[in-house]
Design a protein around this motif. Sequence first.
Motif, short mmCIF file in Angstrom:
data_model
loop_
_atom_site.label_atom_id
_atom_site.label_comp_id
_atom_site.label_asym_id
_atom_site.label_seq_id
_atom_site.Cartn_x
_atom_site.Cartn_y
_atom_site.Cartn_z
N UNK A 1 -8.93 -1.01 5.28
CA UNK A 1 -10.05 -1.62 5.98
C UNK A 1 -9.62 -2.35 7.24
N UNK A 2 -8.37 -2.78 7.28
CA UNK A 2 -7.90 -3.56 8.42
C UNK A 2 -6.83 -2.88 9.25
N UNK A 3 -6.22 -1.81 8.73
CA UNK A 3 -5.09 -1.17 9.41
C UNK A 3 -5.17 0.35 9.36
N UNK A 4 -4.59 0.97 10.38
CA UNK A 4 -4.35 2.42 10.37
C UNK A 4 -2.96 2.59 10.96
N UNK A 5 -2.01 3.02 10.15
CA UNK A 5 -0.62 3.04 10.59
C UNK A 5 0.08 4.32 10.17
N UNK A 6 0.89 4.86 11.08
CA UNK A 6 1.83 5.91 10.72
C UNK A 6 3.15 5.22 10.45
N UNK A 7 3.66 5.36 9.25
CA UNK A 7 4.85 4.60 8.86
C UNK A 7 5.98 5.55 8.46
N UNK A 8 7.15 5.32 9.04
CA UNK A 8 8.34 6.08 8.69
C UNK A 8 9.05 5.27 7.61
N UNK A 9 9.16 5.85 6.41
CA UNK A 9 9.66 5.09 5.26
C UNK A 9 11.08 5.56 4.93
N UNK A 10 12.07 4.73 5.26
CA UNK A 10 13.47 5.10 5.03
C UNK A 10 13.91 4.72 3.63
N UNK B 1 10.49 11.12 -2.21
CA UNK B 1 11.92 10.99 -1.89
C UNK B 1 12.04 10.50 -0.45
N UNK B 2 13.00 9.63 -0.18
CA UNK B 2 13.20 9.10 1.17
C UNK B 2 13.98 10.10 2.02
N UNK B 3 13.78 10.14 3.35
CA UNK B 3 12.71 9.43 4.04
C UNK B 3 11.42 10.24 3.96
N UNK C 1 0.85 -1.21 0.00
CA UNK C 1 0.00 0.00 0.00
C UNK C 1 0.88 1.25 0.00
N UNK C 2 1.92 1.26 0.85
CA UNK C 2 2.81 2.43 0.92
C UNK C 2 3.48 2.66 -0.43
N UNK C 3 3.98 1.57 -1.03
CA UNK C 3 4.73 1.69 -2.28
C UNK C 3 3.84 2.00 -3.50
N UNK C 4 2.51 1.97 -3.30
CA UNK C 4 1.60 2.41 -4.38
C UNK C 4 1.92 3.87 -4.75
N UNK C 5 2.55 4.60 -3.83
CA UNK C 5 2.95 5.98 -4.12
C UNK C 5 4.04 6.05 -5.19
N UNK C 6 4.67 4.92 -5.50
CA UNK C 6 5.70 4.91 -6.55
C UNK C 6 5.11 4.51 -7.90
N UNK D 1 10.11 16.41 11.60
CA UNK D 1 10.61 17.44 10.68
C UNK D 1 10.74 16.91 9.25
N UNK D 2 9.66 16.31 8.78
CA UNK D 2 9.70 15.70 7.44
C UNK D 2 9.54 16.76 6.35
N UNK D 3 9.94 16.38 5.16
CA UNK D 3 9.74 17.24 3.98
C UNK D 3 8.56 16.73 3.16
N UNK D 4 8.36 15.39 3.22
CA UNK D 4 7.36 14.80 2.34
C UNK D 4 6.44 13.88 3.13
N UNK D 5 5.15 13.94 2.79
CA UNK D 5 4.13 13.12 3.45
C UNK D 5 3.35 12.36 2.39
N UNK D 6 2.91 11.14 2.76
CA UNK D 6 2.13 10.34 1.81
C UNK D 6 0.92 9.74 2.50
N UNK D 7 -0.09 9.45 1.69
CA UNK D 7 -1.26 8.69 2.13
C UNK D 7 -1.24 7.37 1.38
N UNK D 8 -1.89 6.36 1.95
CA UNK D 8 -2.01 5.07 1.25
C UNK D 8 -3.19 4.30 1.82
N UNK D 9 -3.64 3.27 1.11
CA UNK D 9 -4.73 2.41 1.58
C UNK D 9 -6.09 2.89 1.10
N UNK D 10 -7.08 2.01 1.22
CA UNK D 10 -8.41 2.26 0.66
C UNK D 10 -9.04 3.58 1.06
#
Length: 333
Positions: free
Chosen positions: A138-147, A128-130, A116-121, A263-272
């Motif tokens: 439908x089954x998860x709600x997660x804050x994910x730090x993507x390195x 850009x990382x991180x 789901x996260x990598x659907x952003x690619x 202090x992130x530069x980029x934010x993403x959403x993912x999942x249904x």
Amino acid sequence: MNSLYLLAIETSCDETAAAIFKGDVLLAHVISSQLEHEKYGGVIPELAARLHQQRIVEIVQIVLDRVGVDKTQIEAVAYTQGPGLLGALLVGAGFAKAFAFARNIPLIGVHHMQAHVLANFLKADKPHFPFLCLTVSGGHTQLVWVRDYLDMEVLGETRDDAAGEAFDKGAKLLGLPYPGGPMIDKNAAKGNHEAFKFPSPEIGKYEFSFSGLKTSLLYLLKREIQNDPNFIEKHINDLCASYQWRIIQILLDKIRGAAQDLRVQELALAGGVSANSVLRREFIQLCNASGWKAHIPPVEFCTDNAAMIGITGYYRYLEGKTDSWETTAFANA
Ligand code: KG4
Ligand code: ZN
């Protein structure tokens, strides 16, 4: 190596999906949604597995035909290994394993939430990382730090219901058909989100909780229906708009807090749930106002699909993360 033909399979819940990649380029994808569950008001696991079993061969053939590629040209197979409904997952795992074994090509198990996260690619303007990703399904709600593509850390999750469940359970209370998220989204567009007030949970910084919200909707409806049996019908749009607004505010508050801490530069959403029109709009507004770059997958890659499995499988392949014939599906992460 970068131009290999990869077949991807997704069967974790109620969509039978297949995709074909050449390297990291998506050539085609097909999704067959199991509408049969609607009359039960939710997904029946046993039925989901049977329907995947009936359809998977045809869906794979359709996607191959669409690209004009023969199955003998496929050089690797990626599939959803978990989490999800075990019976449903086993159909995809069995198919992928048989296909890979018969052709003696690599088999790649993919984690559904990572995908789901990598659907952003799958979009042209890639993150850009991180970056920080809010995955709402439908089954998860997660804050994910993507390195990196395969280096992710879950910073916080829900304690009870997932955001998608909050939509689906709320919709059920309102008498709307399953899956409720898209129905609430549609009705909310005609309503006033300030008509009814719903509470926000008091919980840890990166945690989520939605069961109290659902209960407050239940109590509101019980109270009002006593006075007016047609209360829901009369106020359906305002109820949807107000309930949806509270879910979205809870999500945005959490991502805002985490983004400031990290202090992130980029934010993403993912999942249904990131298919939700108001969440998409409000998320982009928040990012613009705060100077963060916003990423959201195209709507067709927010809900379950095989393209996200394929792109993840491709990155796993590049890192040599292929699986043995003994691997199997897992229901829980
Ligand atoms: O990611 P997904 O397709 O499957 C899982 O991995 O769970 O997410 C499905 C969830 C369901 O709860 C569905 O109601 C919700 O995503 N959803 C939406 C919308 N479209 C799908 N929720 C709110 N608004 C939408 N437009
Ligand atoms: Zn999903």
